[in-house]
Design a protein around this motif. Structure first.
Motif, PDB file in Angstrom:
ATOM      1  N   PHE A   1     -23.503  32.267 -15.418  1.00  0.00           N
ATOM      2  CA  PHE A   1     -22.828  33.219 -16.294  1.00  0.00           C
ATOM      3  C   PHE A   1     -23.389  34.635 -16.115  1.00  0.00           C
ATOM      4  O   PHE A   1     -23.024  35.550 -16.849  1.00  0.00           O
ATOM      5  CB  PHE A   1     -22.960  32.778 -17.761  1.00  0.00           C
ATOM      6  CG  PHE A   1     -22.114  31.579 -18.082  1.00  0.00           C
ATOM      7  CD1 PHE A   1     -20.768  31.729 -18.402  1.00  0.00           C
ATOM      8  CD2 PHE A   1     -22.632  30.293 -18.018  1.00  0.00           C
ATOM      9  CE1 PHE A   1     -19.967  30.630 -18.670  1.00  0.00           C
ATOM     10  CE2 PHE A   1     -21.835  29.181 -18.282  1.00  0.00           C
ATOM     11  CZ  PHE A   1     -20.498  29.349 -18.605  1.00  0.00           C
TER      12      PHE A   1
ATOM     13  N   TYR B   1     -19.291  36.872 -15.435  1.00  0.00           N
ATOM     14  CA  TYR B   1     -19.220  36.724 -16.898  1.00  0.00           C
ATOM     15  C   TYR B   1     -20.088  37.753 -17.646  1.00  0.00           C
ATOM     16  O   TYR B   1     -20.004  37.873 -18.870  1.00  0.00           O
ATOM     17  CB  TYR B   1     -19.626  35.312 -17.316  1.00  0.00           C
ATOM     18  CG  TYR B   1     -18.584  34.248 -17.022  1.00  0.00           C
ATOM     19  CD1 TYR B   1     -17.426  34.152 -17.793  1.00  0.00           C
ATOM     20  CD2 TYR B   1     -18.753  33.334 -15.981  1.00  0.00           C
ATOM     21  CE1 TYR B   1     -16.472  33.181 -17.535  1.00  0.00           C
ATOM     22  CE2 TYR B   1     -17.797  32.357 -15.711  1.00  0.00           C
ATOM     23  CZ  TYR B   1     -16.653  32.284 -16.496  1.00  0.00           C
ATOM     24  OH  TYR B   1     -15.711  31.323 -16.249  1.00  0.00           O
TER      25      TYR B   1
ATOM     26  N   ALA C   1     -17.742  32.969 -23.447  1.00  0.00           N
ATOM     27  CA  ALA C   1     -17.367  33.625 -22.183  1.00  0.00           C
ATOM     28  C   ALA C   1     -16.398  32.743 -21.398  1.00  0.00           C
ATOM     29  O   ALA C   1     -15.405  33.218 -20.851  1.00  0.00           O
ATOM     30  CB  ALA C   1     -18.613  33.916 -21.351  1.00  0.00           C
TER      31      ALA C   1
ATOM     32  N   LEU D   1     -12.318  37.442 -17.985  1.00  0.00           N
ATOM     33  CA  LEU D   1     -12.879  37.184 -16.654  1.00  0.00           C
ATOM     34  C   LEU D   1     -11.945  37.725 -15.575  1.00  0.00           C
ATOM     35  O   LEU D   1     -12.378  38.397 -14.636  1.00  0.00           O
ATOM     36  CB  LEU D   1     -13.114  35.682 -16.447  1.00  0.00           C
ATOM     37  CG  LEU D   1     -13.687  35.324 -15.068  1.00  0.00           C
ATOM     38  CD1 LEU D   1     -15.128  35.808 -14.927  1.00  0.00           C
ATOM     39  CD2 LEU D   1     -13.609  33.827 -14.800  1.00  0.00           C
TER      40      LEU D   1
END
Lengths: 369, 369
Positions: free
Chosen positions: B222, B226, B266, B273
């Motif tokens: 992430f 992200y 996320a 994204l």
């Protein structure tokens, strides 16, 4: 015929274990949430409002890696404790640092001394690096300082783990007893002195900080009185060269940015810490009072939990714990023989302790019936 | 005479090193902040607003340890990827997981294959567990798949590291080339396929997910697209038994509570994204255009950064990087021979790229003068 990558011989020998089952896993199994979360020695009083504000304000900055040197937090801790930043290492909770310590100081097969029934996560790390655990029974529900020292000398152990105040019993030694142990230790034995509960202990239990001594690492955390368990921020204090050794093996970018920011704010809010410590003390007294009112014996505690004796061997305490859990009160208990006659209740907000007070008599009745 | 605890022989042999100096350390040395932070392959576009809201809302809950099983995040990732939770392990960033992988699969002295100039933190972990690094030069600024395979077979290596798309060059292989490598690998060699930059790569570069194969671990994070680098949340995808092995050695409570919560949010915001991926693509083109306008050669990139060739050996690129840093533009560069003729610029908000565009001509002039 091997048709998959081989684990190392050590890894192959290890169980895929979990040192503690989390309350979330229990909630999933039960299919309903706990009404009181007073089992993991967390601080149900929560983090300081100042800390919460800082976390919210930092939310937009989480795209940046955190400072791998943890400079600002080490500087603030150094100023707070009156030592240099080079005597401090920050890690992903004491748990993370304990793993690094075993890795740094224990060769496979070497003995590591701890008390029988002390911290399972430490034992997990010792096993994980191939150390050989040597355990010393508690004496009167306290870690047995003389017994630990004798085991260290007998085994020529490179590492000794001691928590003061103690988990899971809540008991403690005064500073001069700890200092006597330190003085008597071989210079080649590293003492890991876990002071996770230091903030809630009497000042007289904490030896003066001496970072000139190479064979003591003092472990502290923001997880307990500061109320940041979920953020994973612990630290070790020690002699410069020993602290520097962590830079050989630690995950340099491992300490979360929110953790560093929040810890800084928590440290700055000593007024809130004092209020939590007062709340902890009042709550310990209340929990002990509830135990006594129900005919149980509460052990003295310098921590954020109270351990009390359910009598007999491990069986009655196990049933009491299960009955409380059945009634949506999450508590835990020591698992090692002798200690396992007890259950352990963490401090928390009044509503949760009310629930414990309300459910305990029925739980005891059911456990005995 | 030893008068302090002895480090293990392996730990004693290791340097107290830092794989990367953080921009914060440079700012402290310089005495002033950078004006553009485009050197650490972070996502200057930041995390999703939904993620920021979730972090702020979670601030009051950080007193609770996080779920050590990372149940909710694994369930969400499993649903997103169409695999089971038992094929996923969450860790403190890919960095943390890489350390565990070396620990699980590499005995001291065993060879580990990687490209010369690839990820320093992986190399740090290999050294940290006593592995022997075997490096294969890049070929035409891409990792040399045939060369890596030959080295694995020659050395009978238990572990191979490959990043696709590649850091620090930004280049990539198409999925069928990666699949060919996987098919040709000995079944006893674990491939660590680092896909940290997978989200910003063409879909054609990502082999289909096959978690039935025991000798491939796909690494995701992430931290990049992200925008959660500071939270330390990465994951590995693989075959059930191989994933289960992590439970033998991982720090079970190590993944921060805010990290788990934010990662869940996320993952749920795929629209954000997609917008970041589009921004990354546009910014890569802009950075490449700036390089070309200044007479430099930009390498094609499937990552969130662009690497460009400053010509000659490592000396000109080093001077260009230093001149940019002098002008408050934080960038980095590969350090290994051949690759070191390049500098690497991460994507970021327009204002920071504007500054880069403005300062580059002067930096080049100064570097050449």
């Amino acid at each position: 015929m091997t048709t998959h990558p081989k684990l190392t011989a050590l890894a192959e020998s290890l169980p895929a274990t979990v040192p503690f089952v989390g309350p979330e896993a229990q909630e999933r199994q039960r299919g309903r949430p706990f009404r009181a979360r007073i089992g993991a020695n967390e601080s149900g009083f929560g983090p300081s409002p100042a800390v919460q504000a800082v976390i919210a304000a930092a939310a937009g900055d989480v795209w940046k890696y955190a400072d791998p040197e943890n400079h600002d937090l080490k500087a603030a801790l150094g100023a707070h404790l009156g030592i240099a930043a080079e005597n401090i290492v920050i890690g992903e909770g004491i748990d993370g640092l304990l793993g690094l310590i075993v890795r740094l100081f224990v060769e496979a097969g070497q003995p590591v001394v701890t008390s029988l029934g002390a911290y399972p996560t430490f034992n997990y790390h010792v096993a994980g690096f191939g150390g050989r655990l040597v355990t010393v029974p508690y004496a009167n529900d306290r870690e047995d300082l003389n017994g630990l020292l004798a085991a260290v000398k007998r085994e020529d152990a490179p590492l000794l783990y001691l928590s003061n105040p103690d988990n899971p019993m809540g008991t403690w030694w005064e500073a001069d007893e700890i200092s006597r142990l330190i003085e008597a230790l071989p210079e080649t034995t590293m003492l890991v002195l876990d002071e996770a509960y230091g903030e809630t202990a009497p000042a007289s239990a904490m030896p003066a900080l001496d970072v000139s001594r190479p064979n003591v690492l003092r472990m502290r955390t923001f997880s307990k009185a500061y109320g940041l368990a979920g953020l994973r921020c612990g630290y070790a204090l020690g002699e410069t060269q020993m602290i520097r050794a962590f830079d050989k093996v630690r995950n340099h970018f491992g300490v979360n940015r929110v953790a560093q920011t929040a810890a800084l704010a928590a440290l700055a809010d000593q007024q809130y810490l004092r209020s939590v410590v007062a709340d902890v003390d009042a709550c310990r007294k209340r929990i002990a009072g509830i135990a006594v009112a129900n005919g149980l014996v509460a052990l003295p505690s310098a921590t954020n939990f109270v351990t009390f004796d359910c009598g007999g061997d491990g069986a009655p305490a196990l049933r009491v714990m299960q009955e409380l859990i059945k009634r949506d009160v999450f508590v835990r208990k020591p698992m090692a023989p002798v200690l396992d006659r007890c259950i352990r209740v963490s401090v928390g907000p009044s509503a949760e302790i009310d629930l414990f007070e309300q459910e305990l008599p029925e739980a005891l009745k059911a456990a005995r019936g």
